[in-house]
Design a protein around this motif. Structure first.
Motif, PDB file in Angstrom:
ATOM      1  N   ASN A 276       0.638  -1.084   0.200  1.00 54.34           N
ATOM      2  CA  ASN A 276       0.006  -0.055  -0.161  1.00 54.34           C
ATOM      3  C   ASN A 276       0.901   1.366   0.106  1.00 54.34           C
ATOM      4  O   ASN A 276       0.261   2.302   0.247  1.00 54.34           O
ATOM      5  CB  ASN A 276      -0.936  -0.038   1.256  1.00 54.34           C
ATOM      6  CG  ASN A 276      -2.131  -1.188   0.943  1.00 54.34           C
ATOM      7  OD1 ASN A 276      -2.361  -1.551   0.103  1.00 54.34           O
ATOM      8  ND2 ASN A 276      -2.148  -1.704   2.188  1.00 54.34           N
ATOM      9  N   THR A 277       2.125   1.018  -0.338  1.00 56.78           N
ATOM     10  CA  THR A 277       2.925   2.278  -0.522  1.00 56.78           C
ATOM     11  C   THR A 277       3.877   2.129  -1.531  1.00 56.78           C
ATOM     12  O   THR A 277       4.244   1.143  -1.711  1.00 56.78           O
ATOM     13  CB  THR A 277       3.662   2.603   1.184  1.00 56.78           C
ATOM     14  OG1 THR A 277       4.638   3.802   0.889  1.00 56.78           O
ATOM     15  CG2 THR A 277       4.683   1.345   1.250  1.00 56.78           C
ATOM     16  N   ASP A 278       4.376   3.325  -1.947  1.00 54.39           N
ATOM     17  CA  ASP A 278       5.355   3.086  -3.261  1.00 54.39           C
ATOM     18  C   ASP A 278       6.834   3.331  -2.837  1.00 54.39           C
ATOM     19  O   ASP A 278       7.720   3.156  -3.318  1.00 54.39           O
ATOM     20  CB  ASP A 278       4.995   4.286  -4.227  1.00 54.39           C
ATOM     21  CG  ASP A 278       3.359   3.989  -4.698  1.00 54.39           C
ATOM     22  OD1 ASP A 278       2.924   5.080  -4.956  1.00 54.39           O
ATOM     23  OD2 ASP A 278       3.251   2.783  -5.128  1.00 54.39           O
ATOM     24  N   LYS A 279       6.920   4.350  -1.442  1.00 55.01           N
ATOM     25  CA  LYS A 279       8.167   4.702  -1.190  1.00 55.01           C
ATOM     26  C   LYS A 279       9.032   3.805  -0.658  1.00 55.01           C
ATOM     27  O   LYS A 279       8.692   2.834   0.155  1.00 55.01           O
ATOM     28  CB  LYS A 279       8.025   5.678  -0.134  1.00 55.01           C
ATOM     29  CG  LYS A 279       7.577   5.308   1.325  1.00 55.01           C
ATOM     30  CD  LYS A 279       7.714   6.632   1.898  1.00 55.01           C
ATOM     31  CE  LYS A 279       7.646   6.469   3.560  1.00 55.01           C
ATOM     32  NZ  LYS A 279       7.142   7.558   4.178  1.00 55.01           N
TER      33      LYS A 279
ATOM     34  N   VAL B  47       8.132  11.824  -3.794  1.00 53.02           N
ATOM     35  CA  VAL B  47       6.870  11.848  -4.297  1.00 53.02           C
ATOM     36  C   VAL B  47       6.801  10.533  -5.242  1.00 53.02           C
ATOM     37  O   VAL B  47       7.974  10.197  -5.956  1.00 53.02           O
ATOM     38  CB  VAL B  47       6.412  12.994  -5.184  1.00 53.02           C
ATOM     39  CG1 VAL B  47       7.501  13.287  -6.247  1.00 53.02           C
ATOM     40  CG2 VAL B  47       5.128  13.067  -5.408  1.00 53.02           C
ATOM     41  N   SER B  48       5.632  10.031  -5.425  1.00 53.72           N
ATOM     42  CA  SER B  48       5.439   8.805  -6.495  1.00 53.72           C
ATOM     43  C   SER B  48       4.216   9.652  -7.279  1.00 53.72           C
ATOM     44  O   SER B  48       3.212  10.296  -6.785  1.00 53.72           O
ATOM     45  CB  SER B  48       5.237   7.547  -5.875  1.00 53.72           C
ATOM     46  OG  SER B  48       3.986   7.496  -4.892  1.00 53.72           O
TER      47      SER B  48
ATOM     48  N   GLU C 113       1.357   9.265  -3.869  1.00 56.28           N
ATOM     49  CA  GLU C 113       1.866   9.448  -2.579  1.00 56.28           C
ATOM     50  C   GLU C 113       3.015  10.400  -2.336  1.00 56.28           C
ATOM     51  O   GLU C 113       3.893  10.643  -3.435  1.00 56.28           O
ATOM     52  CB  GLU C 113       2.633   7.820  -2.290  1.00 56.28           C
ATOM     53  CG  GLU C 113       2.979   7.875  -0.686  1.00 56.28           C
ATOM     54  CD  GLU C 113       3.578   6.509  -0.305  1.00 56.28           C
ATOM     55  OE1 GLU C 113       3.631   5.649  -1.022  1.00 56.28           O
ATOM     56  OE2 GLU C 113       3.919   6.248   0.774  1.00 56.28           O
ATOM     57  N   LYS C 114       3.173  11.178  -1.421  1.00 51.31           N
ATOM     58  CA  LYS C 114       4.062  12.150  -1.330  1.00 51.31           C
ATOM     59  C   LYS C 114       4.588  12.240   0.353  1.00 51.31           C
ATOM     60  O   LYS C 114       3.865  11.689   1.282  1.00 51.31           O
ATOM     61  CB  LYS C 114       3.826  13.443  -1.502  1.00 51.31           C
ATOM     62  CG  LYS C 114       2.494  14.187  -0.740  1.00 51.31           C
ATOM     63  CD  LYS C 114       2.021  15.342  -1.575  1.00 51.31           C
ATOM     64  CE  LYS C 114       0.873  15.885  -0.424  1.00 51.31           C
ATOM     65  NZ  LYS C 114       0.510  17.148  -0.885  1.00 51.31           N
ATOM     66  N   SER C 115       5.814  12.700   0.515  1.00 53.19           N
ATOM     67  CA  SER C 115       6.209  12.792   1.804  1.00 53.19           C
ATOM     68  C   SER C 115       5.904  14.199   2.386  1.00 53.19           C
ATOM     69  O   SER C 115       5.618  14.904   1.674  1.00 53.19           O
ATOM     70  CB  SER C 115       7.846  12.565   1.886  1.00 53.19           C
ATOM     71  OG  SER C 115       8.522  13.576   1.123  1.00 53.19           O
ATOM     72  N   GLU C 116       6.337  14.263   3.593  1.00 57.55           N
ATOM     73  CA  GLU C 116       6.306  15.636   4.230  1.00 57.55           C
ATOM     74  C   GLU C 116       7.263  16.702   3.833  1.00 57.55           C
ATOM     75  O   GLU C 116       7.074  17.815   3.892  1.00 57.55           O
ATOM     76  CB  GLU C 116       6.506  15.394   5.800  1.00 57.55           C
ATOM     77  CG  GLU C 116       7.870  14.936   6.201  1.00 57.55           C
ATOM     78  CD  GLU C 116       7.762  13.393   6.285  1.00 57.55           C
ATOM     79  OE1 GLU C 116       6.988  12.933   5.701  1.00 57.55           O
ATOM     80  OE2 GLU C 116       8.790  13.034   6.832  1.00 57.55           O
ATOM     81  N   ILE C 117       8.243  16.273   3.173  1.00 61.37           N
ATOM     82  CA  ILE C 117       9.153  17.198   2.391  1.00 61.37           C
ATOM     83  C   ILE C 117       8.479  17.718   1.305  1.00 61.37           C
ATOM     84  O   ILE C 117       8.674  18.864   1.091  1.00 61.37           O
ATOM     85  CB  ILE C 117      10.627  16.492   2.038  1.00 61.37           C
ATOM     86  CG1 ILE C 117      11.135  15.502   3.216  1.00 61.37           C
ATOM     87  CG2 ILE C 117      11.746  17.095   1.390  1.00 61.37           C
ATOM     88  CD1 ILE C 117      12.321  14.595   2.704  1.00 61.37           C
TER      89      ILE C 117
END
Lengths: 114, 112
Positions: A98-101, B47-48, B56-60
């Motif tokens: 459920n995540t890409d990172k 980010v994706s 999806e993205k990070s807090e950055i």
């Protein structure tokens, strides 16, 4: 917070020595695990990966890694290093579907002397 | 073997200026990513991007950052008003239907 730890920051070996680089992660669920290598002046290249199945995975250039779920570890090994293995090695974790990172460790710089 | 490419390899800019970092992902890949590595620190996810939107993205990845796929081949990261702390190596990555991400060579950004 979830993290990936690589405890060896700098490893110096002679050619033909055996190598083991540690990688531990702090996440209890399903993970995908990766080792990437960055040769001097080059980009990150995939060495090997673990998604499921046999916990001992073999990658390119004679590298292998073992996933030990109980220890949250995915250590990288090579029985006999060569000068050309001099590079920085990064462990990375993807926390389930459920995540890409990818979450990366800090990297281990390996220097191999002839 | 197909590779992810990035341009420029190095970029120097003044604080407050806008920069656009460019990436050409592997041609049949569907998922695209940006990461960065500040000198001496970990590679960090930014980010994706999938199906023409951020997945999806990070807090950055705050409002000063944006991503775009302006055509069928390029994937860009824009920083609207650069800060000193944006100095880093920026990596683009792409993946197909699997989870394996393939990285480009990076763009080294220096903000003065």
């Amino acid at each position: 917070a979830q993290s990936v730890s690589q405890h060896n920051h700098h490893v110096i070996l002679s050619e033909a020595a055996s190598l083991e680089l540690g990688c531990n992660y702090s996440y209890g669920g399903t993970v995908n695990l990766f080792w990437y290598v960055q040769y001097p002046g080059q980009h990150l290249q995939l060495l090997l990966k673990y998604f499921s199945g046999d916990p001992l995975v073999k990658g390119i250039k004679g590298f292998e890694a073992e996933f030990i779920k109980s220890k949250f570890s995915f250590n990288l090994r090579k029985p006999s290093v060569q000068w050309s293995d001099t590079a920085e090695y990064f462990c990375a974790v993807k926390r389930g579907p459920n995540t890409d990172k990818l979450i990366f460790g800090t990297g281990t710089r390996l220097q191999v002397f002839p | 073997e197909p590779e992810v490419t990035q341009t420029p390899s190095h970029q120097v800019t003044q604080m407050g200026q806008e920069v656009i970092l460019r990436c050409v992902p592997i041609s049949n890949h569907l998922y695209f990513y940006w990461y960065r590595q500040i000198l001496g620190q970990k590679v960090e996810f930014l980010v994706s991007f999938y199906n023409n939107e951020i997945s999806e993205k990070s807090e950055i990845f705050d409002d000063q950052f944006s991503v775009e796929r302006p055509d069928g081949s390029n994937f860009t990261l824009k920083i609207r008003s650069t800060k000193l702390e944006d100095s880093a190596m920026y990596f683009c990555a792409s993946s197909g239907t699997g989870a394996t991400q393939y990285f480009g060579p990076g763009t080294r950004l220096l903000v003065l």
